[in-house]
Enzyme design. Structure first.
Site, PDB file in Angstrom:
ATOM      1  N   ASP A 268       3.447   6.621  10.090  1.00  0.00           N
ATOM      2  CA  ASP A 268       2.548   5.997   9.118  1.00  0.00           C
ATOM      3  C   ASP A 268       1.213   5.597   9.747  1.00  0.00           C
ATOM      4  O   ASP A 268       0.168   5.686   9.100  1.00  0.00           O
ATOM      5  CB  ASP A 268       3.247   4.746   8.545  1.00  0.00           C
ATOM      6  CG  ASP A 268       2.437   4.071   7.453  1.00  0.00           C
ATOM      7  OD1 ASP A 268       1.946   4.793   6.559  1.00  0.00           O
ATOM      8  OD2 ASP A 268       2.279   2.838   7.490  1.00  0.00           O
TER       9      ASP A 268
ATOM     10  N   HIS B 165      -3.983   7.114  12.258  1.00  0.00           N
ATOM     11  CA  HIS B 165      -5.037   6.114  12.477  1.00  0.00           C
ATOM     12  C   HIS B 165      -5.243   5.749  13.955  1.00  0.00           C
ATOM     13  O   HIS B 165      -6.372   5.723  14.434  1.00  0.00           O
ATOM     14  CB  HIS B 165      -4.720   4.835  11.711  1.00  0.00           C
ATOM     15  CG  HIS B 165      -4.419   5.058  10.253  1.00  0.00           C
ATOM     16  ND1 HIS B 165      -5.066   6.008   9.494  1.00  0.00           N
ATOM     17  CD2 HIS B 165      -3.548   4.449   9.408  1.00  0.00           C
ATOM     18  CE1 HIS B 165      -4.605   5.963   8.258  1.00  0.00           C
ATOM     19  NE2 HIS B 165      -3.685   5.035   8.182  1.00  0.00           N
TER      20      HIS B 165
ATOM     21  N   ASP C 151      -8.379  10.413   6.734  1.00  0.00           N
ATOM     22  CA  ASP C 151      -7.796   9.360   7.555  1.00  0.00           C
ATOM     23  C   ASP C 151      -8.720   8.175   7.334  1.00  0.00           C
ATOM     24  O   ASP C 151      -9.823   8.129   7.878  1.00  0.00           O
ATOM     25  CB  ASP C 151      -7.773   9.741   9.037  1.00  0.00           C
ATOM     26  CG  ASP C 151      -7.021   8.702   9.836  1.00  0.00           C
ATOM     27  OD1 ASP C 151      -7.315   7.506   9.678  1.00  0.00           O
ATOM     28  OD2 ASP C 151      -6.106   9.070  10.592  1.00  0.00           O
ATOM     29  N   HIS C 152      -8.303   7.232   6.481  1.00  0.00           N
ATOM     30  CA  HIS C 152      -9.288   6.258   6.018  1.00  0.00           C
ATOM     31  C   HIS C 152      -9.808   5.357   7.141  1.00  0.00           C
ATOM     32  O   HIS C 152     -10.856   4.756   7.015  1.00  0.00           O
ATOM     33  CB  HIS C 152      -8.753   5.443   4.826  1.00  0.00           C
ATOM     34  CG  HIS C 152      -7.806   4.349   5.208  1.00  0.00           C
ATOM     35  ND1 HIS C 152      -6.495   4.576   5.473  1.00  0.00           N
ATOM     36  CD2 HIS C 152      -7.991   3.025   5.369  1.00  0.00           C
ATOM     37  CE1 HIS C 152      -5.906   3.430   5.780  1.00  0.00           C
ATOM     38  NE2 HIS C 152      -6.801   2.460   5.725  1.00  0.00           N
TER      39      HIS C 152
ATOM     40  N   LYS D 229       4.154  -4.229  11.247  1.00  0.00           N
ATOM     41  CA  LYS D 229       4.099  -4.994  10.002  1.00  0.00           C
ATOM     42  C   LYS D 229       4.770  -6.348  10.232  1.00  0.00           C
ATOM     43  O   LYS D 229       5.593  -6.492  11.121  1.00  0.00           O
ATOM     44  CB  LYS D 229       4.821  -4.240   8.886  1.00  0.00           C
ATOM     45  CG  LYS D 229       4.116  -2.927   8.521  1.00  0.00           C
ATOM     46  CD  LYS D 229       4.372  -2.537   7.090  1.00  0.00           C
ATOM     47  CE  LYS D 229       3.696  -1.222   6.722  1.00  0.00           C
ATOM     48  NZ  LYS D 229       2.256  -1.336   6.474  1.00  0.00           N
TER      49      LYS D 229
ATOM     50  N   ARG E 206       0.150  13.183 -15.467  1.00  0.00           N
ATOM     51  CA  ARG E 206       1.162  13.664 -16.403  1.00  0.00           C
ATOM     52  C   ARG E 206       1.227  12.860 -17.693  1.00  0.00           C
ATOM     53  O   ARG E 206       1.517  13.397 -18.737  1.00  0.00           O
ATOM     54  CB  ARG E 206       2.535  13.613 -15.736  1.00  0.00           C
ATOM     55  CG  ARG E 206       2.660  14.608 -14.613  1.00  0.00           C
ATOM     56  CD  ARG E 206       3.958  14.447 -13.880  1.00  0.00           C
ATOM     57  NE  ARG E 206       3.798  13.492 -12.801  1.00  0.00           N
ATOM     58  CZ  ARG E 206       4.391  13.603 -11.610  1.00  0.00           C
ATOM     59  NH1 ARG E 206       5.195  14.600 -11.361  1.00  0.00           N
ATOM     60  NH2 ARG E 206       4.205  12.725 -10.676  1.00  0.00           N
TER      61      ARG E 206
ATOM     62  N   LYS F 240      -3.171  11.370   2.959  1.00  0.00           N
ATOM     63  CA  LYS F 240      -2.025  11.332   3.850  1.00  0.00           C
ATOM     64  C   LYS F 240      -0.757  11.079   3.046  1.00  0.00           C
ATOM     65  O   LYS F 240      -0.874  10.607   1.919  1.00  0.00           O
ATOM     66  CB  LYS F 240      -2.218  10.273   4.927  1.00  0.00           C
ATOM     67  CG  LYS F 240      -2.305   8.856   4.360  1.00  0.00           C
ATOM     68  CD  LYS F 240      -2.130   7.831   5.422  1.00  0.00           C
ATOM     69  CE  LYS F 240      -0.662   7.659   5.725  1.00  0.00           C
ATOM     70  NZ  LYS F 240      -0.336   6.294   6.172  1.00  0.00           N
TER      71      LYS F 240
ATOM     72  N   GLU G  86      -0.484  -6.176  11.094  1.00  0.00           N
ATOM     73  CA  GLU G  86      -0.554  -6.527   9.671  1.00  0.00           C
ATOM     74  C   GLU G  86       0.426  -7.648   9.390  1.00  0.00           C
ATOM     75  O   GLU G  86       1.551  -7.624   9.911  1.00  0.00           O
ATOM     76  CB  GLU G  86      -0.135  -5.341   8.809  1.00  0.00           C
ATOM     77  CG  GLU G  86      -1.097  -4.193   8.804  1.00  0.00           C
ATOM     78  CD  GLU G  86      -0.587  -3.088   7.886  1.00  0.00           C
ATOM     79  OE1 GLU G  86      -1.006  -3.044   6.732  1.00  0.00           O
ATOM     80  OE2 GLU G  86       0.252  -2.292   8.335  1.00  0.00           O
TER      81      GLU G  86
HETATM   82  C1  BG6 Z   1      -2.087   3.072   5.504  1.00  0.00           C
HETATM   83  C2  BG6 Z   1      -0.640   2.845   5.812  1.00  0.00           C
HETATM   84  O1  BG6 Z   1      -2.472   4.367   5.858  1.00  0.00           O
HETATM   85  O2  BG6 Z   1      -2.864   2.137   6.230  1.00  0.00           O
HETATM   86  C3  BG6 Z   1      -0.228   1.431   5.474  1.00  0.00           C
HETATM   87  O3  BG6 Z   1       0.142   3.757   5.042  1.00  0.00           O
HETATM   88  C4  BG6 Z   1      -1.127   0.442   6.158  1.00  0.00           C
HETATM   89  O4  BG6 Z   1       1.126   1.195   5.828  1.00  0.00           O
HETATM   90  C5  BG6 Z   1      -2.586   0.782   5.892  1.00  0.00           C
HETATM   91  O5  BG6 Z   1      -0.831  -0.840   5.633  1.00  0.00           O
HETATM   92  C6  BG6 Z   1      -3.497  -0.091   6.713  1.00  0.00           C
HETATM   93  O6  BG6 Z   1      -4.815   0.164   6.325  1.00  0.00           O
HETATM   94  P1  BG6 Z   1      -5.891  -0.986   6.274  1.00  0.00           P
HETATM   95  O7  BG6 Z   1      -7.161  -0.308   5.932  1.00  0.00           O
HETATM   96  O8  BG6 Z   1      -5.434  -1.956   5.237  1.00  0.00           O
HETATM   97  O9  BG6 Z   1      -5.873  -1.583   7.639  1.00  0.00           O
END
Ligand code: BG6
Length: 513
Positions: free
Chosen positions: A260, A265, A202-203, A365, A66, A173, A241
């Site tokens: 999340d 994941h 979904d990374h 977390k 934008r 996502k 994390e």
């Molecule tokens: C994301 C979540 O999809 O994955 C985050 O929204 C999370 O909350 C993250 O921190 C973790 O991904 P990675 O690759 O850093 O382990």
């Protein structure tokens, strides 16, 4: 006619390389181009592909957002962030060439005329840059913008392809917030793009080690006979994390750890560990097997949810020697928030292979360490000979991150005259065995989308089934009466003690990471 002569001769230079589809020239249009994801992940990933010679030279990036910006301003912003977030140091000569293929397109997401202009611009780019009419649309904007973007792409006929070119859409996502909204989003997507044009990110699936789960299982005959209820005592999956919610409270407050991380994941990792061997390596054969795992997850009654799922939220504490705030004190978090930042689950896959094998999952977390791993704990050998006093099980650990690798705990005799037995580790580290760093998940996923390979992307039914599993838990937590408690844990601990009880009740304990 000599049929053999018709077959293309194998290229000797490619011998031993994977038969993976090759990425094709295209324009990548990123919606939400001024946002965090574009700066931290997408453009650094594309730069690294270019630096490694993996990106076809005729790939163009068009940022759609934008704010008012010129191409040059956009390039300068991206250069700064790429220098900060790139996996490898940015080399000027590579960046300068790469940046020539970056453009900025200003428009509101809901403004149809912006898309007509985009279509014209992409046609021009096809002519000037050889992108051959191929378009990859990346929806990196907020989920509330998905619908107008998809609708307008269709209105401008950008979802259509002609003369052998293709149009694909990558959707970031969160894909919905429950089953109903995911179904609705799937319906909206289908209105503009067919399933084979749709790539749901979904990374975790792009992580090298996640991909290696299938290789470990299906390229090594030794594991296959053991991979079932007869030999596996239980499975643990941990995604820990040290980070807190950071600046993402706006999103996280409505999501929580279950939506999340678990819905996507962790369930995806579980599918890779638990699925049956696919008939072949096509995207759909693999996804057919994965979705069966999700469908087989045991569904619980409300009481069972209280007994099988523990939710927690961090309070203030210490991470790596530094004092950190509690979740409710974080910026933009409701001081009475009930959002979970930790979940532990004890679940079962009710199928022939996994009957009665508990799967323990935890995600959180502000835990003491950042680490994601899967461990397969094998059953005890009969309590005769050496095994009478052994407490430890054989454990196969798949370290997803960091220190990517695989280890196997076995028992060995301690050298000496006595018959002392100790557990030892056989260890494989990606870094030392292959001597090169793994690409970032987004590098692999972008390349696959450019190649038309959807294997590492979630299919509509997978996403819906995962929500169908998660929804009853969310509903139980939101119940007016009798909702399971939200337990507090200090930042820097491994979550509430109730998560330990989940295993202790079964005579087990979480693996120490
Ligand atoms: C994301 C979540 O999809 O994955 C985050 O929204 C999370 O909350 C993250 O921190 C973790 O991904 P990675 O690759 O850093 O382990």
């Amino acid at each position: 006619m000599n049929r053999a002569a018709d077959q293309p001769k194998p290229n000797p230079l490619r011998e031993g390389l994977s038969a993976r589809p090759v990425p094709q020239p295209c324009s990548i249009v990123i919606f939400g181009a001024t946002g965090d994801l574009t700066h931290r992940k997408l453009v650094p990933a594309l730069y690294n592909l270019a630096a490694d010679g993996e990106l076809p030279p005729d790939v163009v990036i068009v940022g759609f957002a934008r704010r008012n910006k010129t191409d040059d301003e956009f390039r300068r912003d991206l250069e700064q962030s790429t220098r900060k977030f790139s996996r490898q140091p940015v080399r000027d000569e590579i960046w300068n060439t790469f940046a020539q293929s970056i453009f900025y397109h200003q428009s509101e997401f809901g403004d149809e005329s912006g898309y007509t202009r985009l279509a014209k611009r992409l046609d021009e780019i096809d002519k000037s840059h050889g992108t051959r009419g191929n378009r990859l649309f990346y929806l990196a904007a907020g989920p509330d913008q998905f619908e107008p973007i998809l609708k307008n792409l269709k209105a401008a006929s950008l979802n259509q392809t002609c003369r052998g070119s293709w149009a694909r859409v990558i959707i970031e996502k969160p894909f919905g917030t429950d089953l109903a909204s995911a179904r609705e989003l799937n319906r909206i997507v289908r209105n503009s793009f067919a399933e084979e044009q749709t790539y749901r990110i979904d990374h975790f699936l792009g992580k090298e080690t996640a991909q290696n789960i299938l290789v470990l299982r299906f390229a090594n005959a030794i594991f296959s006979p053991l991979w079932n209820t007869h030999y596996v005592d239980h499975v643990q999956i941990t995604a820990a994390e040290t980070l807190g919610v950071g600046t993402r409270a706006g999103y996280y407050e409505t999501a929580g750890a279950l939506r999340d991380m678990v819905q996507n994941h962790l369930i995806q990792l579980l599918c890779l560990v638990a699925m049956e061997p696919p008939t072949d390596l096509s995207a759909d054969s693999i996804r057919d097997e994965k979705v069966k795992v999700v469908r087989s997850l045991r569904r619980w009654s409300c009481d069972e949810i209280a007994a099988s799922v523990v939710r927690g939220q961090y309070t203030k504490g210490t991470i790596n020697g530094e004092a950190v705030l509690g979740y409710r004190e974080e910026q933009n978090v409701n001081p009475a928030s009930q959002t979970e930042t930790f979940v532990a689950l004890r679940l079962f896959i009710d199928n022939w292979r996994w009957a009665d094998v508990p799967i323990y999952m935890r995600v959180g977390k502000r835990l003491p360490k950042s680490a994601t791993e899967i461990s397969i704990h094998f059953k005890k050998a009969p309590a005769v000979l050496f095994n009478k006093d052994l407490r430890d099980l054989n454990v196969l650990v798949i370290r997803i991150q960091p220190d990517e690798g695989i280890s196997l705990r076995i028992h060995a005799k301690v050298p000496g005259t006595s018959f002392l037995i100790e557990p030892v580790k056989m260890d494989f580290h990606y870094g030392t065995s292959f001597g090169k760093p793994s690409p970032e998940a987004y590098e692999r996923l972008l390349l696959d989308a450019m190649s038309g390979d959807a294997t590492l992307f979630a299919r509509a039914d997978e996403v819906e089934q995962a929500w169908a599993f998660v929804d009853p838990i969310e509903e139980a937590w939101c119940a007016k009466k009798g909702a399971p408690e939200l337990f507090l844990y200090p930042a820097g601990s491994w979550g509430p003690e109730q998560a330990d009880d989940l295993l202790a009740r079964d005579g087990r304990a979480w693996r120490r990471l």
